[in-house]
Design an enzyme around this catalytic site. Structure first.
Site, PDB file in Angstrom:
ATOM      1  N   SER A   1       3.197  -2.433  10.297  1.00  0.00           N
ATOM      2  CA  SER A   1       4.654  -2.616  10.452  1.00  0.00           C
ATOM      3  C   SER A   1       5.244  -3.749  10.135  1.00  0.00           C
ATOM      4  O   SER A   1       6.370  -4.040  10.745  1.00  0.00           O
ATOM      5  CB  SER A   1       4.948  -1.861  11.959  1.00  0.00           C
ATOM      6  OG  SER A   1       4.685  -0.682  12.141  1.00  0.00           O
TER       7      SER A   1
ATOM      8  N   GLU B   1      -5.548  -5.221  10.385  1.00  0.00           N
ATOM      9  CA  GLU B   1      -4.737  -4.155  10.668  1.00  0.00           C
ATOM     10  C   GLU B   1      -4.970  -3.378  12.142  1.00  0.00           C
ATOM     11  O   GLU B   1      -5.868  -2.388  11.986  1.00  0.00           O
ATOM     12  CB  GLU B   1      -4.749  -2.953   9.536  1.00  0.00           C
ATOM     13  CG  GLU B   1      -4.396  -3.454   7.898  1.00  0.00           C
ATOM     14  CD  GLU B   1      -3.799  -2.601   7.089  1.00  0.00           C
ATOM     15  OE1 GLU B   1      -2.794  -2.863   6.737  1.00  0.00           O
ATOM     16  OE2 GLU B   1      -4.273  -1.634   7.119  1.00  0.00           O
TER      17      GLU B   1
ATOM     18  N   GLY C   1       2.475   2.201  10.909  1.00  0.00           N
ATOM     19  CA  GLY C   1       3.404   3.132  10.658  1.00  0.00           C
ATOM     20  C   GLY C   1       4.171   3.449  12.110  1.00  0.00           C
ATOM     21  O   GLY C   1       4.599   4.656  12.149  1.00  0.00           O
TER      22      GLY C   1
ATOM     23  N   LYS D   1       0.014   4.081  -0.379  1.00  0.00           N
ATOM     24  CA  LYS D   1      -0.513   5.359   0.211  1.00  0.00           C
ATOM     25  C   LYS D   1      -0.243   6.753  -0.524  1.00  0.00           C
ATOM     26  O   LYS D   1      -0.338   6.440  -1.705  1.00  0.00           O
ATOM     27  CB  LYS D   1       0.036   5.505   1.758  1.00  0.00           C
ATOM     28  CG  LYS D   1      -0.152   4.320   2.601  1.00  0.00           C
ATOM     29  CD  LYS D   1       0.140   4.328   4.142  1.00  0.00           C
ATOM     30  CE  LYS D   1      -0.290   3.101   4.820  1.00  0.00           C
ATOM     31  NZ  LYS D   1      -0.083   3.055   6.132  1.00  0.00           N
TER      32      LYS D   1
ATOM     33  N   HIS E   1      -9.474   0.928   4.649  1.00  0.00           N
ATOM     34  CA  HIS E   1      -8.289   1.261   5.314  1.00  0.00           C
ATOM     35  C   HIS E   1      -8.633   2.171   6.631  1.00  0.00           C
ATOM     36  O   HIS E   1      -9.549   2.907   6.358  1.00  0.00           O
ATOM     37  CB  HIS E   1      -7.284   1.531   4.352  1.00  0.00           C
ATOM     38  CG  HIS E   1      -5.708   1.699   5.171  1.00  0.00           C
ATOM     39  ND1 HIS E   1      -5.631   2.583   6.037  1.00  0.00           N
ATOM     40  CD2 HIS E   1      -4.875   0.846   4.943  1.00  0.00           C
ATOM     41  CE1 HIS E   1      -4.297   2.440   6.194  1.00  0.00           C
ATOM     42  NE2 HIS E   1      -3.921   1.202   5.777  1.00  0.00           N
TER      43      HIS E   1
ATOM     44  N   GLU F   1      -7.020   4.616   7.624  1.00  0.00           N
ATOM     45  CA  GLU F   1      -6.707   5.835   7.367  1.00  0.00           C
ATOM     46  C   GLU F   1      -8.087   6.484   6.843  1.00  0.00           C
ATOM     47  O   GLU F   1      -8.462   7.659   6.908  1.00  0.00           O
ATOM     48  CB  GLU F   1      -5.576   6.091   6.555  1.00  0.00           C
ATOM     49  CG  GLU F   1      -4.258   5.919   7.400  1.00  0.00           C
ATOM     50  CD  GLU F   1      -3.230   5.284   6.729  1.00  0.00           C
ATOM     51  OE1 GLU F   1      -3.119   5.467   5.448  1.00  0.00           O
ATOM     52  OE2 GLU F   1      -2.165   4.873   7.463  1.00  0.00           O
TER      53      GLU F   1
ATOM     54  N   ASN G   1       0.907  -1.311  -0.064  1.00  0.00           N
ATOM     55  CA  ASN G   1      -0.128   0.065   0.013  1.00  0.00           C
ATOM     56  C   ASN G   1       0.951   1.043   0.081  1.00  0.00           C
ATOM     57  O   ASN G   1       1.418   1.449   1.044  1.00  0.00           O
ATOM     58  CB  ASN G   1      -0.853  -0.066   1.226  1.00  0.00           C
ATOM     59  CG  ASN G   1      -1.680   1.149   1.509  1.00  0.00           C
ATOM     60  OD1 ASN G   1      -1.927   2.046   0.415  1.00  0.00           O
ATOM     61  ND2 ASN G   1      -2.364   1.267   2.466  1.00  0.00           N
TER      62      ASN G   1
HETATM   63  P1  PGA Z   1       2.524   0.093   7.607  1.00  0.00           P
HETATM   64  O1  PGA Z   1       1.482   0.329   6.900  1.00  0.00           O
HETATM   65  O2  PGA Z   1       3.067  -1.370   6.998  1.00  0.00           O
HETATM   66  O3  PGA Z   1       3.596   1.286   7.404  1.00  0.00           O
HETATM   67  O4  PGA Z   1       2.394   0.168   9.130  1.00  0.00           O
HETATM   68  C1  PGA Z   1       0.486  -0.676   6.820  1.00  0.00           C
HETATM   69  C2  PGA Z   1      -0.935  -0.345   6.317  1.00  0.00           C
HETATM   70  O5  PGA Z   1      -1.505   0.787   6.487  1.00  0.00           O
HETATM   71  O6  PGA Z   1      -1.549  -0.797   5.216  1.00  0.00           O
END
Ligand code: PGA
Length: 252
Positions: free
Chosen positions: A213, A167, A173, A11, A95, A97, A9
């Site tokens: 992560s 998730e 992140g 983003k 997601h 976010e 992803n």
């Molecule tokens: P990350 O994000 O690997 O940077 O923690 C994962 C995601 O949001 O899909």
């Protein structure tokens, strides 16, 4: 046997120019793609270039969102037929976010999911609790609510066409991965829930990714868990060597 699936992803990262460079590098890094489905999800404006760059490669292209109507007066939106036309195969839906910053709800997730399925896109549907919810022992309630709400009204045939991604928001992140055991206990919970909502055979066939992560260092221990079938990777998908290492680590 569920085939592992690793999705990157990207983003809000990579201009079209940068995206082509990353796609070209991924092609060089990922020569052997057997045994794992690989997906990259760049921003909308990169999709044409990335699809072109990967046209002769097994890496599939996904989008990060999709609107539920096919066409019309919906300024700023992108529809499933538009994505299909570009050769897009997957789409991330719900997601955290999107839920957090763009007021996405189970209801809108469900509408997007239906639009994706109607047009033959494979949805990657995200569920997961935030830190406050985990700390107040609401993890299973939240995950159940996200699953039941997002997947509401799906047929047995449809549920087999989706990928789920667990998730935990506190792990996204932050560098704080859920331990393999913490992830596994939610994954098995989701699978049992699918068994109740649909049936056990279907529950056993749906792929559930872990996200939050994920790195080349933790992918092997995560994939060693019985109900973890892959990963949705954010930060570590932005560099070809780390994404390729995660793909290699995911081969069970
Ligand atoms: P990350 O994000 O690997 O940077 O923690 C994962 C995601 O949001 O899909």
């Amino acid at each position: 046997m569920r085939k592992p699936i690793i999705a990157g992803n990207w983003k809000l990262n990579k201009t079209p120019h940068e995206a082509i460079l990353l796609a070209d590098e991924l092609k060089r890094e990922l020569v052997d793609t057997t045994g794992v489905d690989i997906v990259v999800c760049p921003p909308f404006v990169d999709l044409t270039d990335v699809s072109d760059a990967l046209v002769d490669h097994d890496i599939a292209v996904g989008a990060q969102n999709v609107f539920w109507e096919d066409a019309g007066a919906f300024t700023g939106e992108i529809s499933a037929p538009m994505l299909k036309d570009l050769g897009v195969k997957y789409v991330i839906i719900g997601h955290s976010e999107r839920r957090q910053y763009f007021y996405e709800t189970n209801e809108t997730v469900n509408k997007r999911l239906r639009a994706a399925l109607k047009h033959g896109l494979t949805p990657i549907v995200c569920v997961g609790e935030n830190l406050a919810q985990r700390e107040s022992n609401k993890t299973f309630d939240v995950v159940k609510d996200h699953c039941e709400g997002s997947l509401s009204g799906l047929t047995k045939d449809e549920i087999q066409k989706i990928v789920l991604a667990y998730e935990p928001v506190w792990a996204i992140g932050t560098g704080k991965t859920a331990t393999p055991q913490q992830a596994q206990e939610v994954h098995i919970f989701i699978r049992q829930l699918l068994g109740k909502l649909f049936d056990d055979e279907i529950a056993g066939s749906v792929r559930i990714q872990y996200g939050g992560s994920v790195t080349p260092d933790n992918i092997v221990s995560l994939m060693a868990q019985a109900d973890i079938d892959g990963a949705l990777v954010g930060g570590a998908s932005l560099k070809a060597p780390s994404f390729a290492a995660i793909v290699k680590g995911a081969k069970k």
